[in-house]
Write an enzyme that holds these catalytic residues in place. Sequence first.
Site, PDB file in Angstrom:
ATOM      1  N   HIS A  13       1.079  -3.504  11.236  1.00  0.00           N
ATOM      2  CA  HIS A  13       1.084  -3.957  11.583  1.00  0.00           C
ATOM      3  C   HIS A  13       2.117  -3.944  12.899  1.00  0.00           C
ATOM      4  CE1 HIS A  13       2.490  -5.916   7.607  1.00  0.00           C
ATOM      5  NE2 HIS A  13       2.913  -4.723   6.802  1.00  0.00           N
TER       6      HIS A  13
ATOM      7  N   GLN B  57       0.999  -1.406   0.448  1.00  0.00           N
ATOM      8  CA  GLN B  57       0.259   0.324  -0.280  1.00  0.00           C
ATOM      9  C   GLN B  57       0.934   1.211   0.014  1.00  0.00           C
ATOM     10  OE1 GLN B  57      -2.816  -2.111   3.740  1.00  0.00           O
ATOM     11  NE2 GLN B  57      -3.991   0.363   2.222  1.00  0.00           N
TER      12      GLN B  57
ATOM     13  N   ARG C  44      -8.271  -9.851   4.598  1.00  0.00           N
ATOM     14  CA  ARG C  44      -6.389  -9.402   5.281  1.00  0.00           C
ATOM     15  C   ARG C  44      -6.724  -8.208   5.371  1.00  0.00           C
ATOM     16  NH1 ARG C  44      -2.412  -7.032   3.819  1.00  0.00           N
ATOM     17  NH2 ARG C  44      -0.373  -7.521   5.449  1.00  0.00           N
TER      18      ARG C  44
ATOM     19  N   SER D  75       5.524  -5.517   2.557  1.00  0.00           N
ATOM     20  CA  SER D  75       4.230  -5.982   3.357  1.00  0.00           C
ATOM     21  C   SER D  75       2.809  -6.907   3.040  1.00  0.00           C
ATOM     22  CB  SER D  75       3.143  -4.868   4.020  1.00  0.00           C
ATOM     23  OG  SER D  75       2.179  -4.569   4.719  1.00  0.00           O
TER      24      SER D  75
END
Length: 310
Positions: free
Chosen positions: A199, A10, A115, A90
Amino acid sequence: MSFAFVFPGQGSQQPGMMSGYAGHPEVRATFAEASEALGEDLWSLVENGPAEALNLTRNTQPVMLAAGVAVWRAWRAVGGGLPAFVAGHSLGEYTALVAAGALAFRDALPLVRFRAEAMQEAVPAGTGAMAAIMGGDSAGIAEACREAAQGEIVEPVNFNAPEQIVIAGNRSAVERAIAAARAHGAKRGVMLPVSAPFHSSLLAPAAARLAERLRDVPVTAPSIPVLHNVDVLQHREPDAIRGALARQAASPVRWTEIVAALATGGATATIECGPGRVLTGLTRKIDERLGAYALSDDAAIAETLAALAA
């Protein structure tokens, strides 16, 4: 030349980001496949936006997966060689696993949408935040986070480059940590326009949901070594890959270590596969001895092929 492919996550998305790949039918075919799998027109979203819709986490993650796979297929279709390693930042780790044959594209698309939704739902809107800290070292920023926590959560979550570390956690703690980081030698801190503290340990509920979902997703041993964000290791056993993906949602992205490991493993260049040049810039900050290429459009694909052949 031994090279590694790296896939962005992203942050690299923007309307029109695939228009530079118009010469590759594989790109449109990949988006058609993705649109069919998810039941919506991803190509229209990528081409026309609006940016607000494209930037919604539940849209960004499948779109960036499709973009990375599309450029990978375009590269291979024009004779681009196989890399010695793949890795992804990521979300980009899922793209890397598709490229390596460990995840089927049609399975990965609904998985990354799940997710995205699990990560977004783990923390109430407005509760969490992220900030980029520039110029400090990891030990000083970690200490600043400990000082700023005051019973809340704030921690380093993206080790992007030696002097570029992202922190995340409760919004008020992140704000305090920005000020504390300056006292520990950081030059500045900037709040990031994101919708959740990605995260960080606040996303433990998302990691648990993802682990449950991954049990039903077919995973096979990768045909190309994949370096994982959570432990900077290569995994071949399907359950080990599932575990690394689940833990990644609530664990730091160790990108600086990944790039260093690629170099140690013999890679002399990284090739960023997808729109944007974020990872290319990070490679140059981490190890200036590594070549760094970005397949940011048709011309860049041709230029990179020529550079590798020289």
